[in-house]
Motif scaffolding. Structure first.
Motif, PDB file in Angstrom:
ATOM      1  N   VAL A 153       0.800  -2.332  -8.702  1.00  0.00           N
ATOM      2  CA  VAL A 153       1.506  -3.011  -9.795  1.00  0.00           C
ATOM      3  C   VAL A 153       2.306  -2.005 -10.616  1.00  0.00           C
ATOM      4  N   HIS A 154       1.726  -0.828 -10.829  1.00  0.00           N
ATOM      5  CA  HIS A 154       2.407   0.206 -11.611  1.00  0.00           C
ATOM      6  C   HIS A 154       3.708   0.638 -10.948  1.00  0.00           C
ATOM      7  N   ILE A 155       3.672   0.831  -9.635  1.00  0.00           N
ATOM      8  CA  ILE A 155       4.871   1.275  -8.919  1.00  0.00           C
ATOM      9  C   ILE A 155       5.930   0.179  -8.877  1.00  0.00           C
ATOM     10  N   ILE A 156       5.491  -1.066  -8.678  1.00  0.00           N
ATOM     11  CA  ILE A 156       6.443  -2.160  -8.453  1.00  0.00           C
ATOM     12  C   ILE A 156       6.923  -2.785  -9.761  1.00  0.00           C
ATOM     13  N   LEU A 157       6.011  -2.982 -10.719  1.00  0.00           N
ATOM     14  CA  LEU A 157       6.349  -3.723 -11.937  1.00  0.00           C
ATOM     15  C   LEU A 157       6.343  -2.881 -13.207  1.00  0.00           C
ATOM     16  N   GLY A 158       5.876  -1.635 -13.127  1.00  0.00           N
ATOM     17  CA  GLY A 158       5.910  -0.781 -14.301  1.00  0.00           C
ATOM     18  C   GLY A 158       4.566  -0.648 -14.995  1.00  0.00           C
ATOM     19  N   SER A 190       4.380   7.665  -0.335  1.00  0.00           N
ATOM     20  CA  SER A 190       3.487   7.477  -1.480  1.00  0.00           C
ATOM     21  C   SER A 190       2.481   6.367  -1.194  1.00  0.00           C
ATOM     22  N   ARG A 191       1.217   6.642  -1.496  1.00  0.00           N
ATOM     23  CA  ARG A 191       0.158   5.653  -1.301  1.00  0.00           C
ATOM     24  C   ARG A 191      -0.227   5.038  -2.644  1.00  0.00           C
ATOM     25  N   ASN A 192      -0.333   3.734  -2.686  1.00  0.00           N
ATOM     26  CA  ASN A 192      -0.877   3.032  -3.844  1.00  0.00           C
ATOM     27  C   ASN A 192      -2.332   2.717  -3.524  1.00  0.00           C
ATOM     28  N   ARG A 193      -3.239   3.467  -4.115  1.00  0.00           N
ATOM     29  CA  ARG A 193      -4.629   3.437  -3.670  1.00  0.00           C
ATOM     30  C   ARG A 193      -5.454   2.329  -4.303  1.00  0.00           C
ATOM     31  N   SER A 194      -4.845   1.537  -5.164  1.00  0.00           N
ATOM     32  CA  SER A 194      -5.555   0.413  -5.767  1.00  0.00           C
ATOM     33  C   SER A 194      -4.537  -0.653  -6.153  1.00  0.00           C
ATOM     34  N   TYR A 233       0.825  -1.212   0.000  1.00  0.00           N
ATOM     35  CA  TYR A 233       0.000   0.000   0.000  1.00  0.00           C
ATOM     36  C   TYR A 233       0.857   1.260   0.000  1.00  0.00           C
ATOM     37  N   ARG A 234       1.868   1.304   0.855  1.00  0.00           N
ATOM     38  CA  ARG A 234       2.780   2.453   0.880  1.00  0.00           C
ATOM     39  C   ARG A 234       4.110   2.070   0.236  1.00  0.00           C
ATOM     40  N   SER A 235       4.746   3.037  -0.361  1.00  0.00           N
ATOM     41  CA  SER A 235       6.053   2.788  -0.964  1.00  0.00           C
ATOM     42  C   SER A 235       6.918   4.049  -0.811  1.00  0.00           C
TER      43      SER A 235
END
Length: 352
Positions: A113-118, A104-108, A94-96
């Protein structure tokens, strides 16, 4: 006209801005509802139970009948463990970059996936997620319509006897279910849907408990426990595969986990609260799954129907009112669960 006004009049604004002129994500105003996070571990438990415990719980007895007394419970415990492990991993996404203090919050799920894998993988996962949600939405619509139809059929059989022609279509009930979803979709966001999750969670436990109680009563009435260690003597590879699929489908919370986590207040950190809520929800749902599946199988043995409530309706008319209550609970639960699973609100450019 003043000279300054003439200069302003001749100024031109370019249609396209350069990349360095584009507003950053943080400067774009967010929906005011999205920054209000008041969720607790117990509201998260309600959301998870609403999303996880579906009407598929009523087919677990049939799955047990295909797998037997050893493989059936072990399969449930295995899928529960896998789901719990995956939820713990997702809680840290959730947070990164730091899962507890990251700014930074990953809200979905797609954002994570976008933050971690592109971006490419995010598009693929987002597409698959939407396909899955569409499938769940269709399944819930059909199941709710069938439950409403079963209530009408049950009342008809009770009044006119089992020989009466009590056949009804599903189209009207599907339209009614859709109309209810149109109204509920006006709820602004996930944070405002707590009451619906609580009601839906109570309904899910109600019809699960009714199925468990009817199975227990029938076992007492039979005087012995039906079933075998190896399961149905007529099962095939397809039946076993379907049974495993039904059990796996009974734990579908990974699609909505991060959205639920985005409703939690902090401190304590969201990942700690979410792990606690996931543990409570998984233990509770697995207990009810084992009870419904085991007592349903013990009651009917190899004759266990695909829908446990339908089985009780066929064997005796004495329970028609209780089965009607259970079917009504299924409908109410699916109304709320549909919103939880498919009612996502995306805030693509909103960062907190």
């Amino acid at each position: 006209m003043a000279m300054g006004e003439e200069a302003e009049e001749h100024q031109q604004t370019p249609l396209l801005l350069n990349s360095d002129q584009m507003p950053s994500k943080s400067t774009i105003p967010c929906n005011p509802f999205s920054i209000k996070r008041t969720g607790t571990a117990w509201t998260a438990v309600a959301h998870i139970i609403t999303g996880v415990v579906g009407s598929g719980v009523l087919s677990l007895a049939w799955s047990m009948a295909q797998l037997g007394w050893i493989a059936g419970p072990l399969a449930m415990l295995f899928f529960a463990s896998v789901t719990l492990l995956s939820t713990f991993l997702l809680c840290d996404c959730y947070r990164s970059p730091d899962p507890e203090f990251g700014p930074s919050r990953n809200r979905s799920y797609r954002d994570a996936v976008h933050i971690i894998l592109g971006e490419k993988n995010a598009l693929i996962c987002g597409f698959l997620q939407q396909v899955g949600l569409c499938g769940v939405g269709i399944a819930y619509t059909v199941t709710a319509a069938i439950s409403m139809r079963e209530i009408q059929k049950s009342n008809c059989y009770y009044k006119q006897g089992h020989g009466a022609a009590c056949e009804y279509g599903d189209a009207l009930y599907m339209l009614l279910f859709g109309a209810a979803q149109v109204l509920l979709s006006q709820i602004p966001d996930f944070n405002s849907i707590k009451f619906l999750s609580v009601v839906a969670a109570v309904m899910s436990f109600t019809y699960s408990f009714i199925g468990f109680a009817l199975g227990f009563a029938k076992v007492i009435g039979n005087g012995y426990v039906k079933g075998s260690i190896t399961g149905s003597s007529t099962h095939s590879v397809a039946d076993i595969s379907q049974a495993l699929g039904d059990i796996a489908f009974a734990y579908p919370c990974s699609l909505i986990l991060i959205k639920i986590q985005d409703t939690l207040r902090s401190p304590p950190s969201e990942n700690k609260t979410m792990k606690k809520a996931s543990m409570i929800a998984m233990i509770g749902t697995t207990f009810f799954y084992l009870c419904c599946g085991s007592f349903g199988y013990a009651a009917f043995g190899e004759d266990t129907p695909g829908n446990l409530l339908a089985g009780f309706g066929l064997f005796s008319g004495r329970y028609y009112w209780l089965i009607n209550i259970a079917n009504a609970c299924i409908v109410i639960h699916l109304v709320g669960s549909y919103q939880i699973l498919t009612g996502f609100r995306s805030n693509i450019f909103c960062q907190h």
